[in-house]
Write a protein that holds these residues in place. Structure first.
Motif, mmCIF file in Angstrom:
data_model
loop_
_atom_site.group_PDB
_atom_site.id
_atom_site.type_symbol
_atom_site.label_atom_id
_atom_site.label_comp_id
_atom_site.label_asym_id
_atom_site.label_seq_id
_atom_site.Cartn_x
_atom_site.Cartn_y
_atom_site.Cartn_z
ATOM 1 N N PHE A 125 0.837 -1.183 0.000
ATOM 2 C CA PHE A 125 0.000 0.000 0.000
ATOM 3 C C PHE A 125 0.880 1.244 0.000
ATOM 4 O O PHE A 125 1.998 1.219 0.522
ATOM 5 N N LEU A 126 0.363 2.309 -0.589
ATOM 6 C CA LEU A 126 1.046 3.602 -0.617
ATOM 7 C C LEU A 126 0.137 4.637 0.033
ATOM 8 O O LEU A 126 -1.080 4.626 -0.202
ATOM 9 N N VAL A 127 0.721 5.525 0.836
ATOM 10 C CA VAL A 127 -0.084 6.523 1.542
ATOM 11 C C VAL A 127 0.543 7.902 1.383
ATOM 12 O O VAL A 127 1.752 8.043 1.249
ATOM 13 N N ARG A 128 -0.308 8.905 1.406
ATOM 14 C CA ARG A 128 0.165 10.290 1.366
ATOM 15 C C ARG A 128 -0.931 11.193 1.901
ATOM 16 O O ARG A 128 -2.094 10.802 2.015
ATOM 17 N N TYR A 154 -3.415 4.114 -1.568
ATOM 18 C CA TYR A 154 -3.446 3.477 -2.877
ATOM 19 C C TYR A 154 -3.009 2.020 -2.764
ATOM 20 O O TYR A 154 -2.204 1.657 -1.902
ATOM 21 N N SER A 155 -3.513 1.199 -3.654
ATOM 22 C CA SER A 155 -2.939 -0.126 -3.843
ATOM 23 C C SER A 155 -1.636 0.052 -4.621
ATOM 24 O O SER A 155 -1.621 0.634 -5.703
ATOM 25 N N ALA A 156 -0.521 -0.418 -4.077
ATOM 26 C CA ALA A 156 0.764 -0.255 -4.766
ATOM 27 C C ALA A 156 0.809 -1.090 -6.036
ATOM 28 O O ALA A 156 1.546 -0.781 -6.972
ATOM 29 N N ASP A 157 0.009 -2.156 -6.092
ATOM 30 C CA ASP A 157 0.013 -3.040 -7.245
ATOM 31 C C ASP A 157 -0.564 -2.371 -8.480
ATOM 32 O O ASP A 157 -0.040 -2.496 -9.588
ATOM 33 N N THR A 158 -1.656 -1.633 -8.311
ATOM 34 C CA THR A 158 -2.338 -1.008 -9.457
ATOM 35 C C THR A 158 -2.364 0.507 -9.377
ATOM 36 O O THR A 158 -2.789 1.167 -10.326
ATOM 37 N N LEU A 159 -1.958 1.059 -8.227
ATOM 38 C CA LEU A 159 -2.045 2.497 -7.950
ATOM 39 C C LEU A 159 -3.481 3.005 -7.991
ATOM 40 O O LEU A 159 -3.720 4.190 -8.173
ATOM 41 N N SER A 160 -4.449 2.103 -7.816
ATOM 42 C CA SER A 160 -5.838 2.527 -7.705
ATOM 43 C C SER A 160 -6.073 3.091 -6.304
ATOM 44 O O SER A 160 -5.471 2.643 -5.320
ATOM 45 N N LEU A 161 -6.940 4.090 -6.228
ATOM 46 C CA LEU A 161 -7.222 4.747 -4.952
ATOM 47 C C LEU A 161 -8.175 3.877 -4.136
ATOM 48 O O LEU A 161 -9.288 3.570 -4.574
ATOM 49 N N LEU A 162 -7.748 3.474 -2.948
ATOM 50 C CA LEU A 162 -8.553 2.615 -2.082
ATOM 51 C C LEU A 162 -9.302 3.398 -1.022
ATOM 52 O O LEU A 162 -10.354 2.978 -0.550
#
Length: 578
Positions: A250-253, A270-278
């Motif tokens: 996961f990516l956070v900001r 974000y999902s780091a795999d697809t960069l879709s916003l979760l």
């Protein structure tokens, strides 16, 4: 039916792989000079239906301007773009007052052509085109556009991998050296990457606020679970992140927008795999609130996002990577919720899992939670407590403090054990003070500090800490425990109507919570609420038949202050006498 790639061969050609280029049907270059005009065409071409609203385009290209200026800039850019396309006889752009679109039947777009017919990936010249980045070199000085481009590049990369598997070719990627990507192995840790904050505005003090919030949320969640945190904020670039995305789950900001005397905060996951916003959670504050309220409003925003991030990770982690942990991706967080479920079997399952994790894992939290579970035998009549159990709990508490005294959740658990279980209230006070100083954003810590103050007779201090716990833990899955603590304080303070209100609110969420039943029973007894008291008494005796004995009642409340103990016993007696 003809493929899209074949249906538009006589029209203009839009190249998004490699450097952006627009060409006529006879291969004359008619690429717009204006970079934002190019960006508009690219965003429309990559949208699902070839269309976007004006508001969406404004937000991506002029996000730091107000609506008046961004609308004016968009109108001017569209006017110039429409005229340039008409002059080149490739007029495929349409727009009205609400939206802008491209006529997909009048323009050939390379990524759409390859998506429509992935079998051409193995052919020349299509295979050569895959050596290029999507929109290579496109540089628009706007954070929103950069975020969009980052996600589109990652999505295209994913498409290439899917296409390659469908046509039986080796995986293709823009940065490969002919090697297939490594298959991720199963792992025990969830990995969260920290992205740079987005900051708009020049309000004093907001430049570092985004990083503070991001760090506070992820480090607070890490106190519940042994997370691995990856910092992508240094030397960050879009291409670099795509290359490294497999390192995180996961990516956070945090986005910070300062306008006049207000600040809008948005926490993004974000999902780091697809960069879709979760997940996206926003709140607006006045600058004065942030500066003069001891960070209470910011801490509340952080607190709710700790719980929201935990739920998001729990919901999506199985989709983005493979974990072990017996199906528990957030063990500490899940175990606390499991214990407070107050079901015999779930309690035993939680304790068994803690025993296994305490033996196999060096994380001090698991030992602290295992020691903490002993308090349920005393307060909730779950499990058992005897001399051997007490000796085991004491050893766990001692070992945990020596191993890692820097986890506020663990310190709060141990403070409750020393105070509630062993009646060592002075030592417990020191542990709670250390826990609060370590992390003032944890509702669990404030709640147990409130309980400690209640047991030592400091009802005013208990109320202050309890109010902070309820405020911070609004969205916690165990927020009914925080409301129950407030109910307990109100009962001992003589505010029985408020106590009943809080107790019944907690019982609506967790009907089996004996602490809420006991204190609501006491207040109903003092209020003379006969029917409510009888109902609560029946529920109490069903869960704990020994509660008829005054000595058992005294042991369940464990109140060392004589007048407080007399108050609760008197309330129970009144309830029995109805």
């Amino acid at each position: 039916m003809a493929h899209y790639a074949d249906a538009v061969q006589d029209y203009a050609k839009l190249h998004l792989l490699g450097a952006f280029a627009l060409k006529t049907a006879d291969d004359r270059d008619c690429t717009p000079k204006n970079k934002k005009a190019q960006a508009i065409l690219a965003m429309l071409a990559l949208s699902p239906r070839g269309a976007r609203t004006r508001a969406w385009l404004r937000n991506k290209l002029w996000s730091d301007s107000d609506e008046h200026h961004s609308s004016s800039s968009l109108r001017q850019t569209l006017f110039e773009l429409k005229r340039a396309l008409r002059d080149a006889a490739v007029d495929f752009l349409e727009f009205d007052r609400q939206a802008v679109s491209v006529r997909l039947d009048r323009v050939w777009i390379d990524v759409r052509a390859l998506t429509d017919n992935p079998g051409r990936l193995a052919e020349k010249p299509n295979a050569d085109a895959l050596n290029y980045d999507l929109l290579e070199g496109m540089d628009i000085n706007d954070e929103e556009f950069e975020d969009w481009l980052l996600m589109e590049r990652s999505a295209w990369q994913k498409k290439l991998e899917n296409f390659a598997s469908r046509i039986g070719s080796p995986p293709l990627n823009n940065n490969s050296q002919g090697h297939a990507p490594a298959v991720p192995s199963k792992k025990m840790q969830i990995e969260i990457g920290l992205l740079p904050s987005i900051v708009h505005g020049q309000n004093c003090g907001i430049q570092t606020l985004g990083d503070f919030i991001t760090e506070s949320i992820v480090t607070s969640l890490a106190e519940f679970q042994n997370l691995k945190l990856l910092d992508f904020r240094m030397d960050f670039g879009a291409t670099a992140l795509i290359d490294q995305r497999s390192q995180a789950d996961f990516l956070v900001r945090t986005r910070v927008l300062g306008v006049a005397d207000s600040v809008t905060l948005t926490f993004l996951v974000y999902s780091a795999d697809t960069l879709s916003l979760l997940m996206s959670q926003s709140a607006q504050f006045r600058v004065q609130e942030i500066e003069h309220d001891d960070m209470a409003t910011i801490n509340h925003f952080i607190g709710q996002n700790i719980d929201q991030l935990a739920k998001t990770v729990e919901r999506y982690s199985g989709r983005v990577t493979a974990f072990r942990n017996d199906g528990q991706t957030l063990v500490g967080y899940s175990i606390l919720s499991g214990m407070f479920n107050l079901d015999d079997q779930k309690y035993r399952d939680s304790v068994n899992l803690l025993e296994r994790l305490s033996a196999d894992n060096g994380n001090s939290l698991f030992k602290a939670l295992l020691a903490y579970s002993a308090s349920f035998a005393l307060g909730e009549n779950l499990g058992r407590i005897d001399q051997a159990s007490l000796e085991m709990v004491e050893k766990l508490a001692s070992d945990t403090l020596q191993a890692n005294p820097f986890n506020s959740i663990a310190l709060a658990c141990l403070g409750h054990v020393h105070g509630y279980v062993f009646n060592r209230h002075e030592f417990a006070a020191d542990l709670f003070n250390r826990a609060v100083r370590l992390n003032p954003m944890q509702a669990f810590v404030w709640d147990h500090l409130a309980l400690h103050r209640l047991y030592t007779g400091d009802l005013k201090g208990a109320q202050t800490a309890s109010e902070r716990a309820v405020y911070l833990g609004t969205y916690s899955p165990i927020n009914y425990t925080y409301e129950t603590t407030s109910c307990m304080i109100s009962t001992l303070s003589g505010d029985h109507r408020r106590a009943v209100h809080l107790g019944f609110r907690a019982l609506a969420k967790q009907p089996n919570f004996n602490a809420a039943i006991r204190y609501s029973l006491v207040s109903c007894g003092h209020l003379g609420a006969q029917s409510q008291a009888q109902d609560l008494l029946n529920r109490m005796l069903q869960a704990d038949p020994d509660f008829v004995d005054p000595e058992v009642q005294r042991s369940r409340f464990r109140l060392p202050i004589p007048h407080a103990c007399d108050l609760v016993l008197d309330g129970i007696k009144k309830a029995f006498d109805f």
